[in-house]
Enzyme design. Sequence first.
Site, mmCIF file in Angstrom:
data_model
loop_
_atom_site.group_PDB
_atom_site.id
_atom_site.type_symbol
_atom_site.label_atom_id
_atom_site.label_comp_id
_atom_site.label_asym_id
_atom_site.label_seq_id
_atom_site.Cartn_x
_atom_site.Cartn_y
_atom_site.Cartn_z
ATOM 1 N N LYS A 53 36.811 103.362 5.260
ATOM 2 C CA LYS A 53 35.893 103.141 6.387
ATOM 3 C C LYS A 53 35.952 104.317 7.359
ATOM 4 O O LYS A 53 34.915 104.793 7.839
ATOM 5 C CB LYS A 53 36.245 101.817 7.086
ATOM 6 C CG LYS A 53 35.879 100.613 6.217
ATOM 7 C CD LYS A 53 36.517 99.305 6.654
ATOM 8 C CE LYS A 53 36.188 98.208 5.635
ATOM 9 N NZ LYS A 53 36.849 96.938 5.901
ATOM 10 N N GLN A 97 40.501 94.308 10.312
ATOM 11 C CA GLN A 97 40.702 94.323 8.862
ATOM 12 C C GLN A 97 41.405 93.034 8.436
ATOM 13 O O GLN A 97 42.464 92.691 8.970
ATOM 14 C CB GLN A 97 41.523 95.561 8.461
ATOM 15 C CG GLN A 97 41.698 95.724 6.966
ATOM 16 C CD GLN A 97 40.370 95.950 6.233
ATOM 17 O OE1 GLN A 97 39.540 96.729 6.657
ATOM 18 N NE2 GLN A 97 40.181 95.240 5.127
ATOM 19 N N ASP A 120 31.042 93.261 11.806
ATOM 20 C CA ASP A 120 31.175 92.485 10.568
ATOM 21 C C ASP A 120 30.174 91.330 10.522
ATOM 22 O O ASP A 120 29.987 90.708 9.478
ATOM 23 C CB ASP A 120 32.601 91.917 10.452
ATOM 24 C CG ASP A 120 33.486 92.775 9.566
ATOM 25 O OD1 ASP A 120 32.950 93.432 8.650
ATOM 26 O OD2 ASP A 120 34.706 92.792 9.791
#
Length: 303
Positions: A53, A97, A120
């Site tokens: 990422k 995460q 997200d």
Amino acid sequence: MGALLDGKAYADRILAEVKVEVAARTAAGHAAPCLAVVLVGEDPASAVYVRGKVKACAETGIGSLERRLPATISQAELEAVVDALNADAKVHGILIQLPLPKHLDTKAILDRVSPAKDVDGFHPLNQGRLFQGVKGLRPCTPSAVMRMLELHGVALSGLRAVVLGRSEIVGKPMALMLLEANATVTLAHSQTKDLPAVCREADLLVAAVGRPGLVEGSWIKPGAVVVDVGINRVEDLALGERIFAAEPAKLAKLREKGHVLCGDVRFGEALQVASAVTPVPGGVGPLTIAGLMRNTLLAAEDH
Ligand code: NAD
């Protein structure tokens, strides 16, 4: 014989689009978008994902900052980190995460991320926006799959789509997005009766289950488009011999290395029936990262 649906190539196209938009934004005098990635503990797989990422950020001109925190962090301490990132005007997107260590309340942490920085798309407010079909930050995997299908020229209106798996991260939002695009959607799951027959109705089959090689070639309608979201590590040779019967190279790699990655679909079998199939690895994984970059840009544009 079907064709490879090259998720990696489509991910590169999405990243290139994002890069152009980021450059235009900075040329107009705005700050570059910035993504904060929070990694708790030392899980090696999570560390690999975070590296991917951060690398994608660098490639697209998006700024990034990493918050690496010890596995022993308390709920209150982690909440304070999220609060600080929420309040930091230089940060446009926040990614926690997963998985978090077991002693932490994951839902409470995810819900604490400001909806405006929720790249997200997991916050209830953004889920509600998706449910209502209005603008908002949407989960990266299904939204990038939608963009790939668009770029690939799949006409979704009226199509029979089957989504396997009903998670909040992939299956449910995928079904909602396909419905929004006027597909006729079946959301199948572990309790669905006669799954092979349900799958055989699909012009578009999206598998997001987490079961290696669950979907056999005989489950696929001839000419269907197949998107394989699953990422599974296989070490069991007997299982490999069953699910990689039509993929000799994968089986050879399993024998040689003792492990391989594969999807929920038996790729070699699917290629013989479907019109297009995404591979694993190199399919939906890169698309998800591209979707995250697009969401970070969108979050910055709303500031
Ligand atoms: P999850 O475990 O939250 O959900 C799995 C779903 O599959 C559940 O809804 C369950 O009902 C269904 N299911 C389980 N067994 C089944 C069976 N035998 N038949 C039919 N349905 C069954 O999983 P998730 O978070 O949605 O992830 C699914 C897979 O996708 C995993 O392999 C995960 O690693 C992968 N994934 C990949 C990406 C990516 O970037 N490519 C992103 C997210 C998840």
